[in-house]
Design a protein around this motif. Sequence first.
Motif, PDB file in Angstrom:
ATOM      1  N   CYS A 105       0.839  -1.174  -0.032  1.00  0.00           N
ATOM      2  CA  CYS A 105      -0.073  -0.101   0.012  1.00  0.00           C
ATOM      3  C   CYS A 105       0.952   1.168   0.043  1.00  0.00           C
ATOM      4  CB  CYS A 105      -0.992  -0.065   1.388  1.00  0.00           C
ATOM      5  SG  CYS A 105      -2.007  -1.565   1.223  1.00  0.00           S
ATOM      6  N   GLY A 106       2.165   1.246  -0.153  1.00  0.00           N
ATOM      7  CA  GLY A 106       2.826   2.125  -0.226  1.00  0.00           C
ATOM      8  C   GLY A 106       3.130   2.829   1.326  1.00  0.00           C
ATOM      9  N   LEU A 107       3.066   2.405   2.526  1.00  0.00           N
ATOM     10  CA  LEU A 107       3.263   2.727   3.719  1.00  0.00           C
ATOM     11  C   LEU A 107       4.544   2.559   4.399  1.00  0.00           C
ATOM     12  CD1 LEU A 107      -0.196   2.176   5.206  1.00  0.00           C
ATOM     13  CD2 LEU A 107       0.551   4.483   4.352  1.00  0.00           C
ATOM     14  N   ALA A 108       5.395   1.499   3.633  1.00  0.00           N
ATOM     15  CA  ALA A 108       6.469   1.142   4.366  1.00  0.00           C
ATOM     16  C   ALA A 108       7.332   2.225   4.834  1.00  0.00           C
ATOM     17  CB  ALA A 108       7.317   0.208   3.421  1.00  0.00           C
ATOM     18  N   GLY A 109       7.674   3.214   4.237  1.00  0.00           N
ATOM     19  CA  GLY A 109       8.430   4.253   4.810  1.00  0.00           C
ATOM     20  C   GLY A 109       7.711   5.553   5.811  1.00  0.00           C
ATOM     21  N   LYS A 110       6.449   5.289   5.827  1.00  0.00           N
ATOM     22  CA  LYS A 110       5.768   6.392   6.461  1.00  0.00           C
ATOM     23  C   LYS A 110       5.211   5.891   7.686  1.00  0.00           C
ATOM     24  CE  LYS A 110       3.952   7.913   2.024  1.00  0.00           C
ATOM     25  NZ  LYS A 110       2.732   8.179   1.345  1.00  0.00           N
ATOM     26  N   VAL A 111       5.267   4.589   8.055  1.00  0.00           N
ATOM     27  CA  VAL A 111       4.721   3.938   9.325  1.00  0.00           C
ATOM     28  C   VAL A 111       5.594   3.102  10.064  1.00  0.00           C
ATOM     29  CG1 VAL A 111       2.737   2.378  10.302  1.00  0.00           C
ATOM     30  CG2 VAL A 111       2.408   3.916   8.182  1.00  0.00           C
ATOM     31  N   LYS A 112       5.707   3.345  11.259  1.00  0.00           N
ATOM     32  CA  LYS A 112       6.420   2.472  12.054  1.00  0.00           C
ATOM     33  C   LYS A 112       5.552   1.208  12.711  1.00  0.00           C
ATOM     34  CE  LYS A 112      10.307   5.172  13.698  1.00  0.00           C
ATOM     35  NZ  LYS A 112      11.089   5.663  15.027  1.00  0.00           N
ATOM     36  N   ILE A 113       6.278   0.023  12.546  1.00  0.00           N
ATOM     37  CA  ILE A 113       5.365  -0.957  13.105  1.00  0.00           C
ATOM     38  C   ILE A 113       5.984  -1.408  14.232  1.00  0.00           C
ATOM     39  CG2 ILE A 113       4.682  -3.475  12.671  1.00  0.00           C
ATOM     40  CD1 ILE A 113       4.957  -2.441   9.604  1.00  0.00           C
ATOM     41  N   GLY A 114       5.307  -1.528  15.739  1.00  0.00           N
ATOM     42  CA  GLY A 114       5.624  -1.976  16.755  1.00  0.00           C
ATOM     43  C   GLY A 114       4.854  -3.228  17.078  1.00  0.00           C
ATOM     44  N   ILE A 115       5.124  -4.363  18.022  1.00  0.00           N
ATOM     45  CA  ILE A 115       4.605  -5.189  18.386  1.00  0.00           C
ATOM     46  C   ILE A 115       4.224  -5.547  19.571  1.00  0.00           C
ATOM     47  CG2 ILE A 115       5.793  -6.600  16.290  1.00  0.00           C
ATOM     48  CD1 ILE A 115       7.542  -8.164  18.428  1.00  0.00           C
ATOM     49  N   PHE A 116       3.230  -6.258  20.078  1.00  0.00           N
ATOM     50  CA  PHE A 116       2.938  -6.763  21.514  1.00  0.00           C
ATOM     51  C   PHE A 116       2.570  -8.083  21.289  1.00  0.00           C
ATOM     52  CE2 PHE A 116      -1.119  -5.430  19.598  1.00  0.00           C
ATOM     53  CZ  PHE A 116      -2.160  -6.700  20.099  1.00  0.00           C
ATOM     54  N   GLU A 117       2.878  -8.655  22.648  1.00  0.00           N
ATOM     55  CA  GLU A 117       2.406  -9.989  22.936  1.00  0.00           C
ATOM     56  C   GLU A 117       2.382 -10.340  24.430  1.00  0.00           C
ATOM     57  OE1 GLU A 117       5.248 -13.167  21.589  1.00  0.00           O
ATOM     58  OE2 GLU A 117       6.851 -11.771  22.389  1.00  0.00           O
TER      59      GLU A 117
END
Length: 122
Positions: A105-117
């Motif tokens: 979707c062209g968001l790779a450089g615009k969004v940071k991805i964090g995780i939780f578990e």
Amino acid sequence: MRIPSEQQFMHDWVISQVEQKYSSLYKEIRTNPGEEQLNEFEGFFPDVILGSYGQVVQIIEVETEATIDEKRSEYWKDLSALSAQMILLVPAKSKTHVTDICWKCGLAGKVKIGIFEVSIRV
């Protein structure tokens, strides 16, 4: 997007944990758990709004397994276009899938991805 009730608890719990974790770093933390739309930022209601001294620095959108799909990425695009850095907080096992969606979707450089578990040890 409506979250199934069994995942709504997890969604809202993660929001409260983010609020608690970042309370020492940010002077202003506003949240929108559940279906609540109490705290607006530039016409949207992200799950967490982090700021200091009147300036919003980051917004966080918490996703569950049920809310992650390409249709949801349209909302992520809208949030990523706002004046604050956007972080997607997703279940650890969904990170690869979310990363793929963001690339498509062209968001790779615009969004940071964090995780939780959540780990429950007995």
